[in-house]
Scaffold this motif. Structure first.
Motif, short mmCIF file in Angstrom:
data_model
loop_
_atom_site.label_atom_id
_atom_site.label_comp_id
_atom_site.label_asym_id
_atom_site.label_seq_id
_atom_site.Cartn_x
_atom_site.Cartn_y
_atom_site.Cartn_z
N GLU A 148 0.65 -1.29 0.11
CA GLU A 148 -0.05 -0.20 -0.09
C GLU A 148 1.06 1.17 -0.02
N LEU A 149 2.02 1.55 0.82
CA LEU A 149 2.55 2.29 0.59
C LEU A 149 3.63 2.14 -0.59
N ALA A 150 3.73 1.33 -0.55
CA ALA A 150 5.21 1.29 -1.85
C ALA A 150 3.61 2.12 -3.89
N SER A 151 2.79 2.26 -3.08
CA SER A 151 2.15 2.15 -4.35
C SER A 151 2.62 3.49 -4.67
N LEU A 152 1.83 4.67 -3.11
CA LEU A 152 2.54 5.67 -3.06
C LEU A 152 3.22 6.50 -4.04
N ALA A 153 4.49 5.50 -4.00
CA ALA A 153 5.25 6.48 -4.69
C ALA A 153 5.11 7.05 -5.61
N PRO A 154 5.33 8.22 -6.55
CA PRO A 154 5.58 8.92 -7.73
C PRO A 154 5.93 8.21 -9.04
N ARG A 155 7.41 8.21 -8.24
CA ARG A 155 8.27 7.45 -9.12
C ARG A 155 8.31 6.08 -10.19
N GLY A 156 7.35 5.17 -9.26
CA GLY A 156 7.08 4.22 -9.71
C GLY A 156 5.39 3.71 -10.21
N HIS A 157 5.14 3.96 -8.97
CA HIS A 157 3.76 3.93 -9.16
C HIS A 157 2.91 4.79 -10.15
N GLY A 158 3.01 6.43 -10.08
CA GLY A 158 2.65 7.19 -10.94
C GLY A 158 3.23 6.92 -12.61
N VAL A 159 4.63 6.49 -12.79
CA VAL A 159 4.74 6.52 -14.40
C VAL A 159 4.04 4.96 -14.75
N ARG A 160 3.91 4.62 -13.63
CA ARG A 160 3.34 3.15 -14.01
C ARG A 160 2.10 3.13 -14.11
N ALA A 161 1.28 4.47 -14.01
CA ALA A 161 -0.46 3.75 -13.93
C ALA A 161 -0.46 4.97 -15.19
N ILE A 162 0.69 5.94 -15.87
CA ILE A 162 0.39 6.49 -17.04
C ILE A 162 0.53 5.33 -18.45
N ALA A 163 1.72 4.47 -17.67
CA ALA A 163 2.69 3.49 -18.46
C ALA A 163 1.50 2.16 -18.98
N LEU A 164 1.07 2.07 -18.34
CA LEU A 164 0.66 0.91 -18.33
C LEU A 164 -0.30 0.64 -19.97
N PRO A 165 -1.20 1.46 -20.38
CA PRO A 165 -2.16 0.92 -21.83
C PRO A 165 -1.45 0.74 -22.24
N HIS A 166 -0.37 1.62 -22.45
CA HIS A 166 0.70 1.29 -23.88
C HIS A 166 1.67 0.15 -23.74
N LEU A 167 2.02 -0.33 -22.52
CA LEU A 167 2.67 -1.67 -22.01
C LEU A 167 2.16 -2.57 -22.56
N GLU A 168 0.78 -2.66 -22.39
CA GLU A 168 -0.06 -3.65 -22.76
C GLU A 168 -0.70 -3.41 -24.85
N ASP A 169 -0.47 -2.27 -24.96
CA ASP A 169 -0.06 -2.14 -26.29
C ASP A 169 1.13 -3.02 -27.09
N LEU A 170 1.91 -2.43 -26.70
CA LEU A 170 3.20 -3.55 -26.89
C LEU A 170 3.71 -4.93 -26.18
N TYR A 171 3.17 -5.50 -25.41
CA TYR A 171 2.68 -6.72 -24.79
C TYR A 171 2.01 -7.27 -26.11
N ALA A 172 1.10 -6.54 -27.02
CA ALA A 172 -0.04 -7.51 -27.75
C ALA A 172 0.14 -7.36 -29.06
N ALA A 173 1.08 -6.25 -29.39
CA ALA A 173 1.78 -6.78 -30.80
C ALA A 173 3.73 -7.18 -30.49
N THR A 174 4.06 -7.90 -29.31
CA THR A 174 5.29 -8.02 -29.51
C THR A 174 5.02 -10.15 -29.17
N GLY A 175 3.68 -9.97 -28.36
CA GLY A 175 3.85 -11.65 -26.98
C GLY A 175 4.85 -11.94 -26.78
#
Length: 267
Positions: free
Chosen positions: A77-104
């Motif tokens: 719960e505490l780690a999820s508050l870290a902006p450098r980790g969770h914040g970037v992850r939240a913004i990046a996740l949809p694009h990670l999913e697209d890249l994963y779908a393209a590469t497998g």
């Protein structure tokens, strides 16, 4: 901090010892008995019992059915508050999913923490090759693709200190001396990508690119990891580079000119 008598300020050793207890848990040591915690930390048994009890009461540790201890959900719960980790992850996740779908295969997102990288997310398929690192785990900077991207763009004084330190004792990656690594990092910074081949725990190829924030600083690194021979780096770069630039724009980065495809893959 020191008290007037020159001794450590009251409470400081307790905090240090609590962190030592939490630090005893690692990727290969996820569940520990009280005696194992005492042995790994060197803290007296009575003190270990007291601190473990306090940490468990707060939620930093949890007691398993067999009486041993694991890291508690409160830490996540505490780690999820870290902006450098969770914040970037939240913004990046949809694009990670697209890249994963393209590469497998594996798609990895990492940030730098001092002289190491921390994997903040990884998307993987059951068919993806075995890799050495887990989400939340630490990765060396000099022998991983995301690590080299982060190292190539970190402040010069910090990069010099890291390069002057002892090399990572890690099997499966290439071993480069300081001069060779500086050449590699210059190439990474010039071209915008990093390519690393590994032989352990499986033979893989990784291609990584930098993600920049609104100030133009490198906030994270993104990579795709595939089995060696499944594709050439040139085939992966357009997708990895496009994803990294898209995430950068989502973080507020604006570049006067977007880098195009880079044909030079010498590493």
């Amino acid at each position: 901090m020191k008290s007037a008598g020159g001794r450590p300020a009251q409470g400081e050793p307790v905090i240090d010892r609590a962190f030592m207890i939490l630090g005893a848990f690692q990727g290969t040591r996820r569940i520990l008995s009280m005696s194992e915690i005492t042995r790994l930390t060197g803290i007296p048994k009575a003190t270990t019992w007291r601190l473990v009890g306090q940490l468990a009461k707060w939620g930093a540790l949890e007691k398993a059915d067999d009486g041993r201890y694991v890291i508690g959900v409160r830490m996540w719960e505490l780690a999820s508050l870290a902006p450098r980790g969770h914040g970037v992850r939240a913004i990046a996740l949809p694009h990670l999913e697209d890249l994963y779908a393209a590469t497998g295969h594996h798609v990895i997102l990492a940030i730098r923490d001092g002289s190491e990288a921390v994997m903040v997310d990884r998307l993987s398929s059951p068919q993806a090759p075995e890799v050495a690192y887990r989400v939340g785990g630490r990765m060396p900077l000099r022998s991983t693709a995301v690590g080299r991207v982060l190292l190539a763009h970190c402040p010069l004084a910090e990069a010099n200190a890291i390069l002057a330190s002892a090399q990572d004792s890690e099997a499966g990656g290439d071993t480069l001396d300081e001069a060779e690594m500086r050449q590699v990092l210059a190439h990474v910074k010039r071209t915008g990508f990093s390519v690393v081949r590994r032989t352990l725990p499986s033979r893989t190829l990784s291609v990584a690119a930098a993600i920049k924030d609104a100030n133009g600083a490198v906030a994270a690194a993104l990579s795709v990891v595939i089995p060696e021979g499944a594709a050439a780096p040139q085939a992966l770069w357009p997708a990895v580079g496009t994803a990294a630039r898209t995430i950068s724009r989502s973080l507020g980065y604006s570049s006067p000119s977007s880098p195009g495809y880079v044909p030079e893959f010498r590493l």
